[in-house]
Design a protein around this motif. Structure first.
Motif, PDB file in Angstrom:
ATOM      1  N   HIS A 264       0.356  10.404  -6.995  1.00 32.28           N
ATOM      2  CA  HIS A 264       1.373  10.036  -5.999  1.00 32.28           C
ATOM      3  C   HIS A 264       0.696   9.617  -4.693  1.00 32.28           C
ATOM      4  CE1 HIS A 264       5.280   9.955  -4.162  1.00 32.28           C
ATOM      5  NE2 HIS A 264       4.847  10.735  -3.178  1.00 32.28           N
ATOM      6  N   LEU A 265      -0.285  10.369  -4.260  1.00 33.73           N
ATOM      7  CA  LEU A 265      -1.026  10.034  -3.048  1.00 33.73           C
ATOM      8  C   LEU A 265      -1.740   8.695  -3.196  1.00 33.73           C
ATOM      9  CD1 LEU A 265      -1.942  10.961  -0.232  1.00 33.73           C
ATOM     10  CD2 LEU A 265      -3.869  12.066  -1.337  1.00 33.73           C
ATOM     11  N   LEU A 266      -2.318   8.452  -4.365  1.00 36.71           N
ATOM     12  CA  LEU A 266      -2.998   7.186  -4.617  1.00 36.71           C
ATOM     13  C   LEU A 266      -2.034   6.009  -4.581  1.00 36.71           C
ATOM     14  CD1 LEU A 266      -5.724   5.901  -5.336  1.00 36.71           C
ATOM     15  CD2 LEU A 266      -5.111   6.180  -7.732  1.00 36.71           C
ATOM     16  N   TYR A 267      -0.836   6.181  -5.153  1.00 37.43           N
ATOM     17  CA  TYR A 267       0.170   5.111  -5.116  1.00 37.43           C
ATOM     18  C   TYR A 267       0.611   4.805  -3.688  1.00 37.43           C
ATOM     19  CZ  TYR A 267       0.676   5.346 -10.194  1.00 37.43           C
ATOM     20  OH  TYR A 267       0.456   5.306 -11.532  1.00 37.43           O
ATOM     21  N   VAL A 268       0.780   5.828  -2.896  1.00 37.61           N
ATOM     22  CA  VAL A 268       1.180   5.625  -1.509  1.00 37.61           C
ATOM     23  C   VAL A 268       0.087   4.884  -0.740  1.00 37.61           C
ATOM     24  CG1 VAL A 268       1.675   6.812   0.666  1.00 37.61           C
ATOM     25  CG2 VAL A 268       2.764   7.571  -1.439  1.00 37.61           C
ATOM     26  N   LEU A 269      -1.151   5.300  -0.921  1.00 37.97           N
ATOM     27  CA  LEU A 269      -2.263   4.628  -0.242  1.00 37.97           C
ATOM     28  C   LEU A 269      -2.408   3.176  -0.693  1.00 37.97           C
ATOM     29  CD1 LEU A 269      -4.989   7.418  -0.119  1.00 37.97           C
ATOM     30  CD2 LEU A 269      -3.591   6.547   1.745  1.00 37.97           C
ATOM     31  N   LEU A 270      -2.259   2.927  -1.983  1.00 41.41           N
ATOM     32  CA  LEU A 270      -2.330   1.554  -2.486  1.00 41.41           C
ATOM     33  C   LEU A 270      -1.181   0.715  -1.938  1.00 41.41           C
ATOM     34  CD1 LEU A 270      -3.448   2.005  -6.195  1.00 41.41           C
ATOM     35  CD2 LEU A 270      -4.744   0.996  -4.324  1.00 41.41           C
TER      36      LEU A 270
END
Length: 92
Positions: free
Chosen positions: A25-31
């Protein structure tokens, strides 16, 4: 007492489930943030450059108009001096 505590803890888990933020989830937000930045940065940069160029053009246009008016006044002054010179030449 432990049965009551156990029931309350299970009830709390049912009513208020824990919402953990996982790495995906954190990776999707950062991307998403990076993607939006990549898409919007050129637009903002181009708009800013257009603004500065138009400001420079406006400044040059006002200077051009001022110089054009000064040229008109100088031409009138030269014409006046030329007329006076011709009139004085014919008198003498």
């Amino acid at each position: 007492m432990s049965d009551k505590t156990e029931l309350l803890s299970e009830l709390d888990l049912v009513l208020n489930p824990k919402k953990d933020v996982d790495v995906n989830h954190l990776l999707y937000v950062l991307l998403g943030i990076v993607f939006v930045s990549i898409v919007l940065f050129p637009k903002i940069y181009i708009q800013q450059q257009i603004y500065f160029k138009s400001r420079d053009i406006s400044k040059l246009k006002s200077e051009y108009d001022t110089l054009k008016e000064e040229n008109r006044l100088i031409k009138g002054s030269v014409e006046s001096i030329r007329f006076k010179n011709q009139v004085l030449d014919t008198i003498f």
